[in-house]
Scaffold this active site. Sequence first.
Site, PDB file in Angstrom:
ATOM      1  N   GLY A  41     144.202-108.724 -57.071  1.00 43.72           N
ATOM      2  CA  GLY A  41     144.446-107.719 -57.744  1.00 43.72           C
ATOM      3  C   GLY A  41     144.924-107.439 -59.279  1.00 43.72           C
TER       4      GLY A  41
ATOM      5  CG  HIS B 140     140.829-105.169 -54.176  1.00 42.26           C
ATOM      6  ND1 HIS B 140     142.017-104.612 -55.372  1.00 42.26           N
ATOM      7  CD2 HIS B 140     140.225-105.896 -55.066  1.00 42.26           C
ATOM      8  CE1 HIS B 140     141.662-105.437 -56.281  1.00 42.26           C
ATOM      9  NE2 HIS B 140     140.744-106.137 -55.957  1.00 42.26           N
ATOM     10  CG  LEU B 141     142.043-107.836 -48.426  1.00 40.33           C
ATOM     11  CD1 LEU B 141     142.071-108.063 -46.509  1.00 40.33           C
ATOM     12  CD2 LEU B 141     142.932-108.831 -48.846  1.00 40.33           C
TER      13      LEU B 141
END
Length: 142
Positions: free
Chosen positions: A86, A93-94
């Site tokens: 991030g 978000h992955l």
Amino acid sequence: MPTVFSRILAGEIPARFVWRDERCAAFLTAAPLTDGHVLVVPFEEVPEWTAADDDLLGHLSGVARRIGATAQALWSSPRVGLLCQGFEVPHLHLHVWPAFSGADFELRRADPDPDPAHQDAVASRLRAALRAAGYQEFVPGD
């Protein structure tokens, strides 16, 4: 102010989507480590994973696992990478990608300018594999 991911999710910026449900979407990253490298992003603008509630984290993790297992089978990779960093975008978000060695976890090795036609083909293959795995209700059309 909306993040770049919020703009992508809203359709203001094009992306190669492979998953969309009521809480998140997944699309190919602009700088992949390997073929099939996607970002799983919630619609809710959460700045980082520690600010997300347990339910959202569980949902994102489940989606990442489904996509990761499908990508692993599709590309025959021995492992699947999962990263929540991030620093580039302050929107949870992955990163999920097929991994073939420890070198595939080195972000500096990401391709900053992948071939668009190749990325289109990668997205199409992953969408087809996700449909075949039983997730058709979440997979957008080609």
